[in-house]
Motif scaffolding. Structure first.
Motif, short mmCIF file in Angstrom:
data_model
loop_
_atom_site.label_atom_id
_atom_site.label_comp_id
_atom_site.label_asym_id
_atom_site.label_seq_id
_atom_site.Cartn_x
_atom_site.Cartn_y
_atom_site.Cartn_z
N ALA A 165 0.82 -0.79 -0.14
CA ALA A 165 0.17 0.21 0.06
C ALA A 165 1.44 1.09 0.03
O ALA A 165 0.77 2.35 -0.48
CB ALA A 165 -1.15 -0.21 1.12
N MET A 166 2.56 1.19 0.66
CA MET A 166 2.78 1.80 0.51
C MET A 166 3.08 2.68 -1.18
O MET A 166 3.49 3.85 -1.19
CB MET A 166 4.46 2.10 1.92
N ALA A 167 3.70 1.59 -1.59
CA ALA A 167 4.24 1.37 -2.86
C ALA A 167 3.44 2.41 -4.32
O ALA A 167 3.96 3.60 -4.28
CB ALA A 167 4.97 0.16 -3.07
N PHE A 168 1.93 2.30 -3.32
CA PHE A 168 1.03 2.36 -4.54
C PHE A 168 0.70 4.16 -3.50
O PHE A 168 -0.24 4.38 -4.03
CB PHE A 168 0.15 1.05 -4.78
N HIS A 169 0.83 4.35 -2.65
CA HIS A 169 0.49 5.45 -1.64
C HIS A 169 -1.17 5.23 -1.76
O HIS A 169 -1.72 6.05 -1.95
CB HIS A 169 0.82 6.86 -2.60
N VAL A 170 -1.45 4.16 -0.39
CA VAL A 170 -2.73 3.87 -0.94
C VAL A 170 -2.47 3.31 0.82
O VAL A 170 -1.98 2.61 1.99
CB VAL A 170 -3.13 2.30 -1.66
N ASP A 171 -3.52 4.15 1.45
CA ASP A 171 -3.57 4.10 3.23
C ASP A 171 -4.16 3.00 3.15
O ASP A 171 -5.47 2.24 2.56
CB ASP A 171 -4.52 4.65 3.98
N SER A 172 -3.44 1.64 4.24
CA SER A 172 -3.81 -0.10 3.54
C SER A 172 -4.96 -0.09 5.65
O SER A 172 -5.34 -1.50 5.71
CB SER A 172 -2.55 -1.03 4.01
N LYS A 173 -4.87 1.00 6.09
CA LYS A 173 -5.25 1.09 7.41
C LYS A 173 -7.00 0.96 7.53
O LYS A 173 -7.36 1.57 6.78
CB LYS A 173 -5.06 2.23 8.70
#
Length: 173
Positions: A165-173
């Motif tokens: 998610a970090m790699a795609f700039h997405v919040d995984s929480k």
């Protein structure tokens, strides 16, 4: 080392494999003109690194109060480490292997690295090794180690979701 038909990787192999992977990633970053040195770690990467360090280092486990199957202040048992190593590699294999023909050409090398037949076999060998390590745990410790291994696989999955998610700039929480 091969014993009874199983290839066993000592703890030092786990570190040397990781060092090889880090060197490869650094080379790929350099090819792309990315500067890694001095760049602060993203929280997801920092969390993943910290968790793996807790598994291997008794002092880190004690400082973090980690319950990693080894007990307070101890490194995780080899069986848990073998399961973690398999889980991490299985995540890479599953993720990258599913992208064959679906990524831009500049990522084909990544798909080939972690989606190849050889890597699939490597992950299968790691699974056999992890199973053998779990089977070798003394009966009086088996339940605790199995629970720690299961929790570790769940944590690998959580950390992988956060990392990608970090790699795609997405919040995984």
């Amino acid at each position: 080392m091969t014993i009874f038909g199983f290839t066993y990787f000592p703890r030092s192999h786990l570190f040397s494999h990781r060092q090889s992977e880090v060197a490869w990633f650094k080379a790929k970053a350099a090819e792309r003109g990315l500067q890694l040195e001095g760049t602060p770690l993203q929280p997801a990467a920092r969390d993943y690194i910290s968790w793996v360090e807790q598994l291997f280092a008794p002092a880190a486990a004690a400082a973090a109060g980690a319950d990693n199957g080894g007990g307070a202040g101890k490194a995780a048992p080899y069986a848990v480490l073998a399961v973690v190593f398999w889980a991490i590699e299985a995540c890479y294999n599953t993720a990258w292997g599913s992208l064959r023909g679906r990524v831009a050409p500049e990522y084909d090398e990544f798909v080939e690295r972690w989606g190849s037949k050889e890597f699939v076999q490597y992950v299968a060998d790691l699974a056999v090794q992890a199973d053998a390590a779990l089977a070798a745990v003394p009966a009086d410790q088996a339940a605790a180690v199995a629970a720690a291994a299961e929790a570790a696989v769940r944590r690998v999955a959580e950390l992988e979701v956060g990392f990608w998610a970090m790699a795609f700039h997405v919040d995984s929480k």
